[in-house]
Design an enzyme around this catalytic site. Structure first.
Site, PDB file in Angstrom:
ATOM      1  N   CYS A   1       0.840  -1.209   0.000  1.00  0.00           N
ATOM      2  CA  CYS A   1       0.000   0.000   0.000  1.00  0.00           C
ATOM      3  C   CYS A   1       0.869   1.251   0.000  1.00  0.00           C
ATOM      4  CB  CYS A   1      -0.926  -0.032   1.219  1.00  0.00           C
ATOM      5  SG  CYS A   1      -1.958   1.430   1.376  1.00  0.00           S
TER       6      CYS A   1
ATOM      7  N   CYS B   1      -0.422   4.140   2.138  1.00  0.00           N
ATOM      8  CA  CYS B   1      -0.246   3.939   3.583  1.00  0.00           C
ATOM      9  C   CYS B   1       1.202   4.169   4.005  1.00  0.00           C
ATOM     10  CB  CYS B   1      -0.616   2.509   3.984  1.00  0.00           C
ATOM     11  SG  CYS B   1      -2.171   1.948   3.307  1.00  0.00           S
ATOM     12  N   ASP B   2       2.152   3.683   3.204  1.00  0.00           N
ATOM     13  CA  ASP B   2       3.529   3.595   3.695  1.00  0.00           C
ATOM     14  C   ASP B   2       4.529   4.483   2.958  1.00  0.00           C
ATOM     15  OD1 ASP B   2       2.666   1.712   5.506  1.00  0.00           O
ATOM     16  OD2 ASP B   2       3.014   0.031   4.156  1.00  0.00           O
TER      17      ASP B   2
HETATM   18  C1  LIG Z   1      -0.022  -4.517   4.967  1.00  0.00           C
HETATM   19  C2  LIG Z   1      -1.152  -3.521   4.885  1.00  0.00           C
HETATM   20  C3  LIG Z   1      -0.994  -2.264   5.456  1.00  0.00           C
HETATM   21  C4  LIG Z   1      -2.025  -1.342   5.410  1.00  0.00           C
HETATM   22  N1  LIG Z   1      -1.838  -0.137   5.991  1.00  0.00           N
HETATM   23  C5  LIG Z   1      -2.846   0.768   5.990  1.00  0.00           C
HETATM   24  C6  LIG Z   1      -2.681   2.026   6.628  1.00  0.00           C
HETATM   25  O1  LIG Z   1      -1.618   2.347   7.172  1.00  0.00           O
HETATM   26  N2  LIG Z   1      -3.733   2.876   6.598  1.00  0.00           N
HETATM   27  C7  LIG Z   1      -4.933   2.570   5.981  1.00  0.00           C
HETATM   28  O2  LIG Z   1      -5.862   3.380   6.007  1.00  0.00           O
HETATM   29  N3  LIG Z   1      -5.100   1.385   5.361  1.00  0.00           N
HETATM   30  C8  LIG Z   1      -4.089   0.487   5.340  1.00  0.00           C
HETATM   31  N4  LIG Z   1      -4.254  -0.712   4.699  1.00  0.00           N
HETATM   32  C9  LIG Z   1      -5.512  -0.963   3.994  1.00  0.00           C
HETATM   33  C10 LIG Z   1      -6.610  -1.354   5.003  1.00  0.00           C
HETATM   34  O3  LIG Z   1      -6.121  -2.380   5.823  1.00  0.00           O
HETATM   35  C11 LIG Z   1      -7.872  -1.782   4.287  1.00  0.00           C
HETATM   36  O4  LIG Z   1      -8.317  -0.764   3.426  1.00  0.00           O
HETATM   37  C12 LIG Z   1      -8.989  -2.081   5.297  1.00  0.00           C
HETATM   38  O5  LIG Z   1      -8.568  -3.045   6.229  1.00  0.00           O
HETATM   39  C13 LIG Z   1     -10.246  -2.594   4.593  1.00  0.00           C
HETATM   40  O6  LIG Z   1     -11.183  -2.882   5.578  1.00  0.00           O
HETATM   41  P1  LIG Z   1     -12.393  -3.903   5.328  1.00  0.00           P
HETATM   42  O7  LIG Z   1     -13.126  -3.957   6.615  1.00  0.00           O
HETATM   43  O8  LIG Z   1     -13.110  -3.550   4.117  1.00  0.00           O
HETATM   44  O9  LIG Z   1     -11.711  -5.315   5.016  1.00  0.00           O
HETATM   45  P2  LIG Z   1     -10.574  -6.172   5.729  1.00  0.00           P
HETATM   46  O10 LIG Z   1      -9.764  -5.386   6.675  1.00  0.00           O
HETATM   47  O11 LIG Z   1      -9.900  -6.872   4.615  1.00  0.00           O
HETATM   48  O12 LIG Z   1     -11.409  -7.239   6.572  1.00  0.00           O
HETATM   49  C14 LIG Z   1     -12.090  -8.281   5.930  1.00  0.00           C
HETATM   50  C15 LIG Z   1     -12.660  -9.207   6.988  1.00  0.00           C
HETATM   51  O13 LIG Z   1     -13.507 -10.179   6.369  1.00  0.00           O
HETATM   52  C16 LIG Z   1     -13.239 -11.458   6.920  1.00  0.00           C
HETATM   53  N5  LIG Z   1     -13.705 -12.458   5.953  1.00  0.00           N
HETATM   54  C17 LIG Z   1     -13.279 -12.700   4.688  1.00  0.00           C
HETATM   55  N6  LIG Z   1     -13.994 -13.700   4.134  1.00  0.00           N
HETATM   56  C18 LIG Z   1     -14.907 -14.093   5.058  1.00  0.00           C
HETATM   57  C19 LIG Z   1     -15.936 -15.085   5.089  1.00  0.00           C
HETATM   58  N7  LIG Z   1     -16.214 -15.876   4.035  1.00  0.00           N
HETATM   59  N8  LIG Z   1     -16.656 -15.230   6.237  1.00  0.00           N
HETATM   60  C20 LIG Z   1     -16.432 -14.431   7.308  1.00  0.00           C
HETATM   61  N9  LIG Z   1     -15.481 -13.463   7.317  1.00  0.00           N
HETATM   62  C21 LIG Z   1     -14.724 -13.298   6.212  1.00  0.00           C
HETATM   63  C22 LIG Z   1     -11.753 -11.425   7.190  1.00  0.00           C
HETATM   64  O14 LIG Z   1     -11.384 -12.417   8.146  1.00  0.00           O
HETATM   65  C23 LIG Z   1     -11.603 -10.013   7.744  1.00  0.00           C
HETATM   66  O15 LIG Z   1     -11.929  -9.989   9.112  1.00  0.00           O
HETATM   67  C24 LIG Z   1      -3.238  -1.660   4.743  1.00  0.00           C
HETATM   68  C25 LIG Z   1      -3.406  -2.930   4.165  1.00  0.00           C
HETATM   69  C26 LIG Z   1      -2.373  -3.851   4.240  1.00  0.00           C
HETATM   70  C27 LIG Z   1      -2.563  -5.208   3.614  1.00  0.00           C
END
Ligand SMILES: Cc1cc2nc3c(=O)[nH]c(=O)nc-3n(C[C@H](O)[C@H](O)[C@H](O)COP(=O)(O)OP(=O)(O)OC[C@H]3O[C@@H](n4cnc5c(N)ncnc54)[C@H](O)[C@@H]3O)c2cc1C
Length: 333
Positions: free
Chosen positions: A145, A148-149
């Site tokens: 990302c 982010c970084d």
């Molecule tokens: C290494 C890294 C660093 C990052 N750093 C930043 C940062 O510094 N700042 C920032 O703003 N963003 C950052 N991001 C991006 C940020 O993490 C994402 O935009 C955010 O987490 C998205 O949130 P979400 O709730 O949509 O999904 P996610 O965080 O992806 O959560 C998805 C959830 O769904 C669950 N899930 C999936 N399939 C199923 C299923 N079939 N049944 C039940 N549960 C399921 C997973 O277990 C998880 O709990 C980073 C991402 C990464 C990978």
């Protein structure tokens, strides 16, 4: 069916979008369940420090932020159940799509739940190179990302792997900080859209390494070096030209992998309308911005958004979905 498996809203996913939706639903007095999936807390739990989430003047660890948010959900009376959803269906599919729909949710462990509404917040997983040491070095030089970084790499040497729109946008963004950037692409031309290509092709900070693939992360520095993690920090990569076979080592401070994301939406394929890329389509029904093509199923966060992919955006979208679901349930009475 016991009372413990019947809910007003079931939220599938426990990242920023899912937990925020839960906070809103719980504070509207809805019986709410969050299903954690295999990554409780979501993608942020694999990063080190988050510096762009408001309210934390010195940044906050990704794991801590998400564990605190889970605690907030539990303090409001919410349940977070460990497990994965395998399938969702309308309890009585012959009902008209606009009728009050109770949904059946089938869990991987064989449990069945019933809910008036469902909020899908299953996120998207960044695709990684799949090389040894890659996962251990995320947050220690390796990132998925740039937004982010990027700031952590001021005046540093970085590389971006990929040739599509995301790689090109990341490369352009990173040149604000990095002193030099290698763009490593396995083909001899970019797939990114032409205007985006133009922005980077003549950028003096960028050196393009065409027909090239990353073969090794932190390769051994000498015959006596076992190529270990070297204090858990990225120092170099070995790349190979897939046309000439030539190999070379690049000394790097940062490696940004920008080869795409896979939305975790397979379990609702054929049920709700999706883009070809697997992101769920929402907002066609003007009244409820986060509603999918099936009334009563809402979606939010990275499983919908293939543009911003940020925690605060996912959390905001989760708040919208929580509010929409609450309003929709109220309107069915
Ligand atoms: C290494 C890294 C660093 C990052 N750093 C930043 C940062 O510094 N700042 C920032 O703003 N963003 C950052 N991001 C991006 C940020 O993490 C994402 O935009 C955010 O987490 C998205 O949130 P979400 O709730 O949509 O999904 P996610 O965080 O992806 O959560 C998805 C959830 O769904 C669950 N899930 C999936 N399939 C199923 C299923 N079939 N049944 C039940 N549960 C399921 C997973 O277990 C998880 O709990 C980073 C991402 C990464 C990978």
């Amino acid at each position: 069916m016991t009372e413990k498996n019947i809910f007003d809203t079931v939220i599938v996913g426990s990242g920023p979008a899912g937990l925020t939706a839960a906070i809103y639903n719980l504070r509207s007095d809805l019986k709410t369940l969050v299903i954690s999936g295999e990554q409780p807390g979501g993608q942020l739990t694999i990063t080190t420090i988050v510096e762009n989430y408001p309210g934390f003047p010195r940044g906050i660890g990704g794991m801590k932020l998400m564990m605190d948010t889970q605690e907030q959900v539990r303090n409001l009376g919410g349940e977070i159940r460990i497990g994965k959803v395998e399938k969702i269906q309308r309890q009585n599919p012959s009902k008209s799509p606009l009728s009050k729909g109770d949904f059946e949710i089938f869990m991987e462990n064989g449990d069945k739940l019933i809910s008036k509404a469902i909020i899908v917040t299953t996120g998207a997983q960044a695709k990684w190179l799949g090389l040894p040491k890659e996962q251990e070095l995320i947050g220690h030089g390796i990132s998925g990302c740039a937004t982010c970084d990027g700031m952590f790499f001021r005046d540093k040497v970085v590389a971006v792997v990929g040739g599509g729109d995301v790689a090109a946008t990341d490369a352009e963004f990173l040149t604000k900080f990095a002193s030099k950037l290698y763009l490593i692409h396995r083909r001899d031309e970019l797939r990114a859209q032409v205007p985006q290509q133009k922005k980077i092709l003549n950028n003096p900070k960028i050196e393009f390494l065409w027909n090239s693939e990353v073969k090794e992360i932190n390769p051994p520095k000498s015959p006596f070096d076992k190529g270990d993690l070297d204090n858990n920090k990225l120092h170099s990569i070995l790349i190979k030209n897939n046309k000439t076979g030539e190999e070379k080592v690049l000394e790097l401070d940062g490696l940004f992998v920008a080869i795409g994301h896979t939305p975790a939406t397979k379990f609702v394929e054929g049920l709700v309308e999706m883009k070809e890329s697997g992101q769920i389509i929402t907002g066609k029904n003007g009244e409820y911005g986060t509603m999918t093509s099936i009334p009563g199923i809402f979606a939010a966060g990275d499983c919908v958004d293939d543009v911003y992919r940020q925690a605060i955006v996912a959390a905001g979208d989760g708040a919208r979905a929580g509010l929409d679901a609450e309003r929709w349930i109220g309107n069915q009475k």
